[in-house]
Design an enzyme around this catalytic site. Structure first.
Site, PDB file in Angstrom:
ATOM      1  N   GLU A 165      50.923  23.003 -11.594  1.00  0.00           N
ATOM      2  CA  GLU A 165      51.760  22.134 -10.657  1.00  0.00           C
ATOM      3  C   GLU A 165      51.967  20.601 -10.996  1.00  0.00           C
ATOM      4  O   GLU A 165      52.085  19.883 -10.213  1.00  0.00           O
ATOM      5  CB  GLU A 165      50.983  22.263  -9.515  1.00  0.00           C
ATOM      6  N   GLU A 271      50.007  34.341  -7.966  1.00  0.00           N
ATOM      7  CA  GLU A 271      49.470  34.098  -6.770  1.00  0.00           C
ATOM      8  C   GLU A 271      49.843  34.860  -5.353  1.00  0.00           C
ATOM      9  O   GLU A 271      50.111  34.155  -4.367  1.00  0.00           O
ATOM     10  CB  GLU A 271      48.908  32.536  -6.324  1.00  0.00           C
TER      11      GLU A 271
HETATM   12  C1  GLA Z   1      47.234  26.959  -5.424  1.00  0.00           C
HETATM   13  C2  GLA Z   1      46.240  27.022  -6.441  1.00  0.00           C
HETATM   14  C3  GLA Z   1      45.312  27.989  -6.290  1.00  0.00           C
HETATM   15  C4  GLA Z   1      44.974  28.036  -5.000  1.00  0.00           C
HETATM   16  C5  GLA Z   1      46.095  28.134  -4.108  1.00  0.00           C
HETATM   17  C6  GLA Z   1      45.688  28.312  -2.741  1.00  0.00           C
HETATM   18  O1  GLA Z   1      48.372  27.815  -5.567  1.00  0.00           O
HETATM   19  O2  GLA Z   1      46.809  26.984  -7.712  1.00  0.00           O
HETATM   20  O3  GLA Z   1      44.114  27.714  -7.202  1.00  0.00           O
HETATM   21  O4  GLA Z   1      43.956  26.937  -4.857  1.00  0.00           O
HETATM   22  O5  GLA Z   1      46.844  26.798  -4.197  1.00  0.00           O
HETATM   23  O6  GLA Z   1      44.374  28.649  -2.407  1.00  0.00           O
END
Ligand code: GLA
Length: 381
Positions: A165, A271
């Site tokens: 990020e 994710e």
């Molecule tokens: C982001 C992070 C993850 C997690 C998600 C929410 O995407 O990369 O590690 O914290 O948020 O759970």
């Protein structure tokens, strides 16, 4: 038509209806009986982000071990958990996680070495007494942090999220943080170099959210281009894939995968989930809708079948894209094992959510059958 001919043609219709039905039943069986990890095998790894204490959570093991081939620990490898104060290492949970995975034949994604957000980086990284840490001090701390983690699990972690990020959501290239203020883009370059030096065989990923959307995608392209020009060992870009129902940016996702391939890096979907309660308004107009949204909990008693069907269709469409680009995609990971464990039950407000392929009992939802059909190239149920 003679009576005989009419009877014969009726028989043909009857036989084809019956055999069509039995084909459909067979297809449905295959969809529900197979597993994601088997169905995904010739395309990419199918992973999942799970609780750090997985070894103690016997109730999760059957679903996890039958369906998934890779695991990401939700929290225990993040900088704040691993090194909350300088030199104070806290690796017991990460060790337990990697041991459990290795013993059970699961590959591991390390997550993450640097999280380029001030709120997610322990403050000590950026301080030198009363002053901000210099570029040299910060990079030296980062090197030690990365070296310690990557070396400890060398050979047992298959992929690392190296930087998480770092791209800005607004008009800037990089997010404003202690990292970008002290070093600009250089901290990203160095993070990859340090990780590669510690384990030359691990796949190194830059991971972010919304990086397939126009605007942020251009920054993602700029970053990969700049890194590869500097011969930085970046191997893949992670699209987190936290989507909302009816707003999945299919075309942007596909375009981004193609752009990454052209730049010579792989893609991981890191994710994935599809929120059934749209949340976009939470961030709109300076938070004006938050009060109203925080009371919104429409599927407390269960998710209506038509919503589950729409979610299933959208998951299927995603997996058709992923399959088409399986030469570029190294892994598709869901974020959490089943609906009851999703972070979207709490973020950005408390509600009963249903974003994954398995319900709260771990039973497959319509989205599971849809993904299986997409992977098996069968007609959608
Ligand atoms: C982001 C992070 C993850 C997690 C998600 C929410 O995407 O990369 O590690 O914290 O948020 O759970």
């Amino acid at each position: 038509m003679s009576t005989i001919a009419r009877t014969l043609s009726l028989c043909v219709v009857w036989v084809s209806v019956v055999s069509g039905l039995s084909l459909r039943v067979q297809a449905a069986d295959q969809q529900t009986q197979g597993t994601l990890r088997e169905a995904g095998k010739s395309f990419f790894e199918i992973g999942v982000g799970i609780n750090d204490r997985i070894a103690d959570r016997a109730a999760d093991h059957r679903l996890l071990l039958s369906q998934f081939s890779m695991v990401t620990p939700e929290n225990c490898m993040k900088p704040a958990q691993v090194q909350p104060a300088e030199g104070k290492w806290n690796l017991a949970h990460a060790d337990g996680f990697v041991d459990f995975a290795t013993k059970n034949g699961l590959k591991v994604v390390g997550h993450c070495l640097v999280w380029a957000k001030d709120g997610r980086t322990p403050a000590w990284f950026h301080r030198d007494g009363e002053k901000p840490a210099s570029r040299e001090l910060l990079l030296d701390r980062m090197r030690r942090h990365i070296q310690t983690k990557v070396t400890r699990y060398r050979g047992r972690i298959a992929m690392w999220d190296v930087v998480n990020e770092a791209l800005d959501d607004g008009g800037e290239y990089l997010r404003d943080s202690g990292w970008s203020r002290a070093c600009g883009e250089e901290f990203i370059v160095k993070a990859f170099e340090y990780a590669h030096a510690a384990d030359p065989n691990v796949l190194l990923i830059y991971n972010d959210y919304n990086n397939e959307l126009p605007g942020k995608r251009e920054k993602q392209i700029r970053l990969v281009r700049s890194l590869t020009e500097k011969k930085t060992p970046i191997h893949a870009v992670g699209l987190q894939g936290h989507y909302e129902i009816d707003r999945v940016p299919f075309k942007d996702i596909e375009d981004t995968i193609v752009s990454m391939r052209q730049l010579g890096v792989k893609v991981v979907i890191s994710e994935l989930d599809i929120d059934v309660i749209p949340r976009g308004k939470w961030w709109a107009e300076g938070g004006k809708y938050r009060e109203e949204l925080s009371r919104l909990d429409p599927y407390r008693e269960g998710c209506p079948p038509e919503v589950l069907k729409r979610q299933a269709d959208q998951y299927a469409q995603l997996f058709q894209i992923f399959r088409r680009h399986s030469d570029t995609i190294a892994r598709v990971s869901f974020w959490n094992l089943h609906d009851g464990q999703s972070w979207l039950n709490d973020f950005p407000w408390k509600r009963v959510n249903h974003p994954l392929l398995f319900d709260r009992q771990g039973n497959p939802k319509p989205a599971f059958a849809a993904v299986m059909s997409a992977l098996n190239q069968l007609p959608q149920p």
